[in-house]
Structures are given as structure tokens and as C-alpha cells.
Design an enzyme around this catalytic site. Structure first.
Site, PDB file in Angstrom:
ATOM      1  N   ASP A 116      -5.009  -5.886 -26.000  1.00 59.34           N
ATOM      2  CA  ASP A 116      -4.013  -5.646 -26.561  1.00 59.34           C
ATOM      3  C   ASP A 116      -3.025  -4.484 -26.034  1.00 59.34           C
ATOM      4  O   ASP A 116      -1.716  -5.050 -25.809  1.00 59.34           O
ATOM      5  CB  ASP A 116      -4.234  -5.157 -28.050  1.00 59.34           C
ATOM      6  CG  ASP A 116      -4.664  -6.400 -29.106  1.00 59.34           C
ATOM      7  OD1 ASP A 116      -4.280  -7.623 -28.785  1.00 59.34           O
ATOM      8  OD2 ASP A 116      -5.430  -6.173 -29.953  1.00 59.34           O
ATOM      9  N   ASP A 144      -3.989   5.041 -37.613  1.00 59.27           N
ATOM     10  CA  ASP A 144      -3.761   5.329 -36.506  1.00 59.27           C
ATOM     11  C   ASP A 144      -2.107   5.510 -36.277  1.00 59.27           C
ATOM     12  O   ASP A 144      -1.822   6.680 -35.600  1.00 59.27           O
ATOM     13  CB  ASP A 144      -4.445   4.763 -35.457  1.00 59.27           C
ATOM     14  CG  ASP A 144      -5.882   4.844 -35.487  1.00 59.27           C
ATOM     15  OD1 ASP A 144      -6.381   5.990 -35.538  1.00 59.27           O
ATOM     16  OD2 ASP A 144      -6.197   3.937 -34.809  1.00 59.27           O
ATOM     17  N   ARG A 150       1.036 -10.377 -29.781  1.00 54.31           N
ATOM     18  CA  ARG A 150       1.689  -9.180 -28.949  1.00 54.31           C
ATOM     19  C   ARG A 150       2.841  -9.518 -28.475  1.00 54.31           C
ATOM     20  O   ARG A 150       3.773  -8.690 -28.547  1.00 54.31           O
ATOM     21  CB  ARG A 150       0.633  -8.746 -28.290  1.00 54.31           C
ATOM     22  CG  ARG A 150      -0.665  -8.339 -29.037  1.00 54.31           C
ATOM     23  CD  ARG A 150      -0.445  -7.491 -30.231  1.00 54.31           C
ATOM     24  NE  ARG A 150      -1.710  -6.866 -30.837  1.00 54.31           N
ATOM     25  CZ  ARG A 150      -2.343  -7.221 -31.777  1.00 54.31           C
ATOM     26  NH1 ARG A 150      -1.887  -8.374 -32.537  1.00 54.31           N
ATOM     27  NH2 ARG A 150      -3.417  -6.883 -32.467  1.00 54.31           N
ATOM     28  N   SER A 184     -13.241  -4.008 -37.389  1.00 54.02           N
ATOM     29  CA  SER A 184     -11.510  -3.975 -37.023  1.00 54.02           C
ATOM     30  C   SER A 184     -10.957  -5.398 -37.126  1.00 54.02           C
ATOM     31  O   SER A 184     -11.588  -6.479 -36.395  1.00 54.02           O
ATOM     32  CB  SER A 184     -11.824  -3.494 -35.178  1.00 54.02           C
ATOM     33  OG  SER A 184     -10.483  -3.892 -34.643  1.00 54.02           O
TER      34      SER A 184
HETATM   35  N1  ARG Z   1     -10.396 -10.315 -28.827  1.00 46.64           N
HETATM   36  C1  ARG Z   1      -9.234 -10.770 -29.166  1.00 46.64           C
HETATM   37  C2  ARG Z   1      -8.060 -10.651 -28.278  1.00 46.64           C
HETATM   38  O1  ARG Z   1      -8.125  -9.914 -27.522  1.00 46.64           O
HETATM   39  C3  ARG Z   1      -8.821 -10.025 -30.551  1.00 46.64           C
HETATM   40  C4  ARG Z   1      -8.241  -8.753 -30.805  1.00 46.64           C
HETATM   41  C5  ARG Z   1      -8.035  -8.319 -32.078  1.00 46.64           C
HETATM   42  N2  ARG Z   1      -7.303  -7.038 -32.000  1.00 46.64           N
HETATM   43  C6  ARG Z   1      -7.498  -5.834 -32.710  1.00 46.64           C
HETATM   44  N3  ARG Z   1      -6.933  -4.918 -32.749  1.00 46.64           N
HETATM   45  N4  ARG Z   1      -8.390  -5.935 -33.484  1.00 46.64           N
HETATM   46  O2  ARG Z   1      -7.090 -11.296 -28.479  1.00 46.64           O
END
Ligand code: ARG
Length: 400
Positions: free
Chosen positions: A124, A14, A95, A175
Site C-alpha cells: 500500500d 494509527d 489506493r 489486519s
Molecule cells: N496483500 C493485499 C494487497 O497488497 C492486501 C493488502 C491489505 N492492506 C491492508 N492494509 N491490510 O493488495
């Protein structure tokens, strides 16, 4: 002046496609920024080369593992941060660090646009955009995957058409987001919440059901942060790495939950965070020895709020910063050693000692040497129970 976009670059399909996509849409040059938070996998130089091959005007790669460990994981440990009492904020912690580097590069390069590859369904995007709003309020955010129809099919077509050097077939059914604090796994068969996770989702932890000998270790803390393992002084990053290895080998820190995302969706998440869970277990236990009762009770409320703020993308917010000040103050005497037994998927505390312990053997003992004056308890209980006694008598009088 040349128009520039700073792109949060992972090296995957991506964000590799996003380089050309953004350049075509905006006529700007793209500066790719890849941040290593301990996700493993490819060498940073390979990622940099790929960004350039995909058309980036420049690419910056940052080894931020030590920074991540000491400035993000350690505060989370001091806060015993567990969202919904379980999730140690793995992705949520990385992040804001990535945002800090994006903001820095945007300032250095005079870029007015910053881009990320998040979808519109997750947390995110919130963490990137709210964080950027706090650190670089003058920049505009572009989210091509969310806002300009950069779907997976179109990405693959774009990559093929332009001959981008990415293997579009190398795709896991899951993912995955991982760093030194742990690993998040979503999608695939996990989207049916009745399905048990298959063993292939895990990579930081061994199967806890397999028979093996336990491992025992001693973690030493100073003012709320770990400073040594088995008497060997180590950096925060080294300690987390060591515990990931040893606790991971015992299957510690697997988690399977349905989580409340900020955007309102309930989502199935599998995590593995062996080092984080072992360290939080040890840290909580040492606090129970070194932190005074009322402070400990209040801290638990503050911890929950801290975890929610960080989960919700508010790392750079006034309340988070004020809670940090409180948590740092509350951590001043969290110093001492914890003995941990790692076995069969669990980290269990088997011993604790501290030069600033509040545990007083002479007060606690039922043996000889007891200095606790039990005669004081009688009057104390009379007064402690007085309000409920008065209320109960009133209720009886009122015919309740
Ligand atoms: N649900 C978790 C969070 O919001 C994990 C997110 C993982 N991100 C990803 N792009 N796979 O912190």
C-alpha cells in the site's frame, strides 16, 4: 502561508494518532481526508468528528463508492483482473482512488505535504507514493508509521497521554482492509501458513459447506460491463452490492493464498470477494462467446500485465493507460446475458446468449443443418502441419 499536511485518514488508531504526531513534528496543520470505498463500519460523520477531536484543522469525508465501482472496479472487471491468477486486486484498486482525492485536496488547500499510515512492509505504501508521484509530483510524502518510529505501543501511549477519543482496546487480531470489491484479511493465526483460516475471519461470505438451496440469476452486460441483474437495470455499484449479497450468501469468492508482494515478501492472504468473483466468472464466459479467438488470446496476456501493474502501484502509468485503451476496444462487443448458478462456494455459468455472439450453431452442430464444409479440413491440415513435417524429415536425414 500556513504549512499544511493532507493525511489519508481511516478513523483507526494509527491515523488518529498521526494527526497529533505530524502536527508536533512539523508544526503544520493537518487536513484529514477519509474516503468511503464501501468499507462499511462507522458513519463518515463520526469519522470526521473524530479527526477534528484528534486535532485536525479540518477534515474532509468523501463518499466515493459509486466512483470506485464505475471507475476502478469496472475496468478491473473488463480486464478480468486476477493477480497471480487469483486475487481480484481488492486493496490495490482502492489506493489509486484515495490518492486521487488526496492529490485533489492537496491542490485545493495548497498543501505541500501528504501523509499516509502505511508500514514499510506492504504494497500500500507503494501505491500511495507512486500514485502521488504521478498526480502531484510537487508534494512530499510523509510516512510516520514507517519512517519516524510511530510503533503500535507508542501510538497507544500517545493516544492515552493526549486523551484521544479512540478505543485502543478495540483491536481485531487481523489486519483487515475492505471495500465494495472485496475484503483482505492478514496476520494473526494466518501467519502460520499451515493453519486453516478460522471461520471468524470471514464476514462477506457464509460458510460454503452449509447446506442451502442454490440461487440462480441472470447478469446482462453491455460492452464489457454489467448493466442489469435479472432484467433490472442497475448502476455498477448496485450490481456489485447485489452480487456481494447473493454470491456471499452462497459462500462464493473465498480465497486463501501465499502472495508475492512487490517488496519481496511472500505473505499469507485470505480474501473474500463474492461479487467480484461471480462477475469475473460471468464476464469471462461472455467474452468466450463474443470475442474473436486471436483477440481473446492476446487479451489474456494483456490482462495479466494489467493486474500486475495495478498490484505494483502503477495505476497512473503510461503502460496501464495504453492497456486500458486496448481492453476497452476489445470489450466493444461483449454484450449479452449470462445465467449464473451460485451454490456451495461456486459461481457456475449455466447459460449464455448474445445479440453479437460469434457462436454459430450452423457451424458447430453435428446434426442436420451443418454448414461447415469438412472437405476443406484435409488441405488445411496438410499446410498447417507442413513446417513440423519438414523439420521432422530434416531431423531424420540428419540422423537425429
Ligand atoms: N496483500 C493485499 C494487497 O497488497 C492486501 C493488502 C491489505 N492492506 C491492508 N492494509 N491490510 O493488495
Amino acid at each position: 502561508m500556513t504549512k499544511r499536511v493532507v493525511l489519508a485518514y481511516s478513523g483507526g488508531l494509527d491515523t488518529s494518532v498521526a494527526i497529533g504526531w505530524i502536527a508536533e513534528q512539523t508544526g503544520a496543520e493537518v487536513i484529514a481526508v477519509a474516503v468511503d470505498v464501501g468499507q462499511g463500519g462507522e458513519d463518515l460523520r463520526v469519522i470526521r468528528e473524530r479527526a477534528l477531536a484528534c486535532g485536525a484543522a479540518d477534515a474532509e469525508v468523501v463518499d466515493a463508492r459509486a466512483e470506485f465501482a464505475s471507475e476502478f472496479c469496472m475496468p478491473a472487471l473488463k480486464a478480468n483482473a486476477l493477480y497471480m491468477d487469483r486475487y481480484p486486486l481488492v486493496s490495490a484498486l482502492s489506493r489509486p482512488l484515495i490518492v486521487r482525492h488526496l492529490a485533489r485536496v492537496a491542490h485545493e488547500r495548497g498543501a505541500r505535504l501528504v501523509s499516509h499510515g502505511c508500514t514499510g512492509k506492504g504494497n500500500d505504501q507503494v501505491r500511495f507514493e507512486v500514485g502521488l508521484g504521478a498526480l502531484a509530483p510537487e508534494v512530499t510524502v510523509m510516512a510516520p508509521v514507517r519512517d519516524s518510529g510511530m510503533t503500535r505501543d507508542k501510538s497507544i501511549a500517545f493516544a492515552e497521554e493526549k486523551g484521544l477519543p479512540i478505543d485502543v482496546t478495540a483491536r481485531s487480531p487481523y489486519s483487515i482492509d475492505q471495500n465494495v470489491w472485496g475484503r483482505s484479511i492478514e496476520t494473526g493465526h494466518l501467519e502460520d501458513i499451515w493453519n486453516a483460516p478460522w471461520e471468524d475471519v470471514y464476514s462477506y461470505t457464509a460458510d460454503p459447506a452449509v447446506q442451502r438451496d442454490p440461487d440462480e440469476l441472470v447478469v446482462s452486460f453491455a460492452d464489457g460491463v454489467p448493466v442489469a441483474v435479472d432484467g433490472r437495470q442497475m448502476s455498477a455499484l448496485e450490481i456489485i452490492t447485489e452480487l456481494n449479497r447473493r454470491a456471499g450468501a452462497q459462500g462464493v469468492g473465498r480465497l486463501d493464498m501465499v502472495e508475492d508482494r512487490l517488496v519481496g515478501i511472500k505473505s499469507r492472504e485470505v480474501y473474500e470477494a463474492p461479487g467480484a468473483i461471480a462477475l469475473i466468472t460471468a464476464h469471462q464466459d461472455l467474452e468466450s462467446v463474443c470475442v474473436e479467438r486471436d483477440l481473446a488470446r492476446f487479451k489474456r496476456t494483456a490482462e495479466q500485465r494489467w493486474a500486475e501493474l495495478v498490484y505494483d502501484g502503477l495505476w497512473f502509468s503510461p503502460l496501464k493507460s495504453a492497456l486500458d485503451a486496448f481492453i476497452n476496444d476489445a470489450s466493444r462487443h461483449v454484450t449479452g446475458d449470462i445465467r449464473l448458478r451460485l451454490h456451495a462456494g461456486r459461481a457456475v455459468v449455466t447459460g449464455r446468449r448474445s445479440p453479437v455472439s460469434l457462436y454459430d450453431h450452423a457451424l458447430a452442430t453435428y446434426d442436420t443443418g451443418d454448414v461447415f464444409d469438412q472437405s476443406l479440413a484435409k488441405g488445411f491440415l496438410e499446410l498447417w502441419g507442413l513446417p513440423s513435417r519438414v523439420a521432422a524429415l530434416r531431423d531424420a536425414r540428419a540422423g537425429g
